[in-house]
Design an enzyme around this catalytic site. Sequence first.
Site, PDB file in Angstrom:
ATOM      1  N   THR A 155      27.876  40.676  13.303  1.00  0.00           N
ATOM      2  CA  THR A 155      28.702  39.783  14.133  1.00  0.00           C
ATOM      3  C   THR A 155      30.139  39.936  13.652  1.00  0.00           C
ATOM      4  OG1 THR A 155      28.055  37.951  12.687  1.00  0.00           O
ATOM      5  CG2 THR A 155      26.852  38.203  14.748  1.00  0.00           C
ATOM      6  N   THR A 188      24.819  32.438  10.304  1.00  0.00           N
ATOM      7  CA  THR A 188      23.575  33.101   9.998  1.00  0.00           C
ATOM      8  C   THR A 188      23.587  34.335   9.122  1.00  0.00           C
ATOM      9  OG1 THR A 188      22.613  32.346  12.023  1.00  0.00           O
ATOM     10  CG2 THR A 188      21.579  34.221  11.019  1.00  0.00           C
ATOM     11  N   GLU A 268      34.102  36.319   5.265  1.00  0.00           N
ATOM     12  CA  GLU A 268      35.255  36.212   6.177  1.00  0.00           C
ATOM     13  C   GLU A 268      36.482  35.635   5.496  1.00  0.00           C
ATOM     14  OE1 GLU A 268      34.147  33.770   9.402  1.00  0.00           O
ATOM     15  OE2 GLU A 268      33.567  35.449  10.638  1.00  0.00           O
ATOM     16  N   ASN A 387      37.757  30.740  11.372  1.00  0.00           N
ATOM     17  CA  ASN A 387      36.789  29.716  11.728  1.00  0.00           C
ATOM     18  C   ASN A 387      37.354  28.670  12.676  1.00  0.00           C
ATOM     19  OD1 ASN A 387      34.305  30.433  10.304  1.00  0.00           O
ATOM     20  ND2 ASN A 387      35.671  30.419   8.541  1.00  0.00           N
ATOM     21  N   SER A 392      37.321  29.840  20.444  1.00  0.00           N
ATOM     22  CA  SER A 392      38.338  29.400  21.396  1.00  0.00           C
ATOM     23  C   SER A 392      38.788  30.559  22.286  1.00  0.00           C
ATOM     24  CB  SER A 392      39.539  28.823  20.655  1.00  0.00           C
ATOM     25  OG  SER A 392      39.115  27.740  19.860  1.00  0.00           O
TER      26      SER A 392
END
Lengths: 392, 392
Positions: A155, A188, A268, A387, A392
Amino acid sequence: MSVTAASGFRAAGVAAGVKASGGLDVALVVNDGPLDAAAAVFTSNRAKANPVLWSQQAIAGGTARAVILNAGGANCFTGAFGFQTTHQTAERVAERLGTATQPIGAIDVQVCSTGLIGVGDEAFRAAVLRGVDLTADALAADDAAGLAAAQAIMTTDSKPKQAVVTTDGFTVGGMAKGAGMLAPGLATMLVVLTTDAQADADVLDRALRAATSTTFDRLDSDGCMSTNDTVLLLASGASGSRPDEAALTAAVTAVCDDLAAQLHGDAEGATHDIAIEVRSAASEEEAVVVARSVARSNLFKAAIFGNDPNWGRVLAAIGTTDASFDPYAVDVHFNGVRVCHAGEPDRPREEVDLSPRATHILIELFAGDATATVRTNDLTHDYVHENSAYAS
Amino acid sequence: MSVTAASGFRAAGVAAGVKASGGLDVALVVNDGPLDAAAAVFTSNRAKANPVLWSQQAIAGGTARAVILNAGGANCFTGAFGFQTTHQTAERVAERLGTATQPIGAIDVQVCSTGLIGVGDEAFRAAVLRGVDLTADALAADDAAGLAAAQAIMTTDSKPKQAVVTTDGFTVGGMAKGAGMLAPGLATMLVVLTTDAQADADVLDRALRAATSTTFDRLDSDGCMSTNDTVLLLASGASGSRPDEAALTAAVTAVCDDLAAQLHGDAEGATHDIAIEVRSAASEEEAVVVARSVARSNLFKAAIFGNDPNWGRVLAAIGTTDASFDPYAVDVHFNGVRVCHAGEPDRPREEVDLSPRATHILIELFAGDATATVRTNDLTHDYVHENSAYAS
């Protein structure tokens, strides 16, 4: 180098249109046997995604023949329609893989999804089912197929994560994506491990739980638990080797540790990979509790981002635990420099170099002989950005 | 408007050189009686600063005549020298305030400090003791003196925080700084409340605990607990009014609620003041647990910063609790728009306006009749910046 490293497994990764980007998004891993023993651990979050609700039941008998995985949608909080999607996906895999001599049922298929919570509409269902057909046609046992599968479950991961250990006549391989709830709405951690060792389901289960308890369970990037976390271990027995339980556990643990380190390093927005080591605790459990309290302190994590050896925030965090130690007798080291000794300032902060990405915090409790390390990351502008901006 | 609003109290705030900036940094609040009843709640962190260790013992008898407070150094993890500093500070206050007819002992003096952990050297001690002399000379009962005291305890606060309630013949006033561990290395929430009501120490204690349990205890800016948190309530009895316990508790709660709202609105780096309201919980305690789980989710807090009504992160957070509810039967509202109903997507996210600073999250558990609200803030770039850069 991945789920296809052990003999008896085929895999595929395809672009089926689940991800809006058009990238690889559906993976299939198939155990061709002769064994079909399997074990799994799932998120302890009470809010479980539909694939987790399905897979928990399906693996209760200790067997699985295939795992179908998708990125691009978590199929979580998508209601009865979402659960039907998971069931239909398992059924389609069973149809495509079964033969007259070796029929497969939906119950033999594990399902994993990752992506945004609430995503699981008709377009999602259609894309995932298309992915079943495409992966079934593309199955292969080579490294390229394993890599494609590892890529298809990514992802916000910046790279695929694979690991393999070969020892004493058997191999354990694996692939992973994410890190805890590092990839937020995306959520996840998904992990699929394969081995050609011969082992019964109860041995696999114990080996997997032992391995995850000291690896993935001690990776705590941001304290947030996903609705979709799944770690699967499939055994084909194709090597003909039946290792003793300790040897199997050691190999599975080594692969999990390797994958956990890769997840840690790909968190991240992070600029520091922090290992929080607690020594001389009264028990290993207490060592983990103390280390985790630091790993979950936003103040500590922001200080590390600022290259600030702020030991006061370490002591303030561990003071919130019930672990056995005297808060005024502990030592704290930042990257090898003891900045706090017996609850008072020790070496000057200027001696600490926090510029390397790898960061080591050592906390000596002087309360026993146990030790444990929890891995976390710093709290950065990029973490906030990624995050706050993703959905958005 | 502050600690001097109730009759029987004098206060002062001075610049004594504890803060490097040269700003106001030492405050003194004196109870001139006739009563000297007092109550306090302190941080539950096991890592307690020297002033907390002192004040907990000193107030055990239910009396206090004065409170001396400093910003610019937490005097925490500063060893025996730091504890001696606290003791000397209390002794100096007692010397300066005592008279032949009404002697005061160090035991009658509460001490509070706020600032960086590990700060408490000889220069700190000298500055605080200088502050005792300067405040003792400056004591006054007017609004200006109360304001100066409120200003002298500020650290990264952008403004002083004061509140007052007058009712049924008595007054409760107060001042506050910080918010939870909002102001990080600086740490700490300090609150001094004064009343001219007549009340015994046990009544004050119950009133204070009831008030803080529904106000400050439900303010959770970043989940980090300070080593120095202190909330004090002093009663002079000078009004001659002896309210019943319910009336006193209501007034103290109203002042605490006002100060908590001011702390909430002044949280470092925040762009949203978030109220997380949980309704239809099985118990008030469970409502708080559920609300707090959301308040501590970095993913949720980052989403609010990005004006993203990410209800999946709300459900993922509450799923980690043991509270009684069905995760697939809850409703979630963002600023009045029900975005999740019965565990499935409801109104489209575009209907939610998260641009106002005041943000209301409503979670309906359908498990009982209890309700509770926890206040928190969003996770922003400025939060990371201020907490990574302060001590550097």
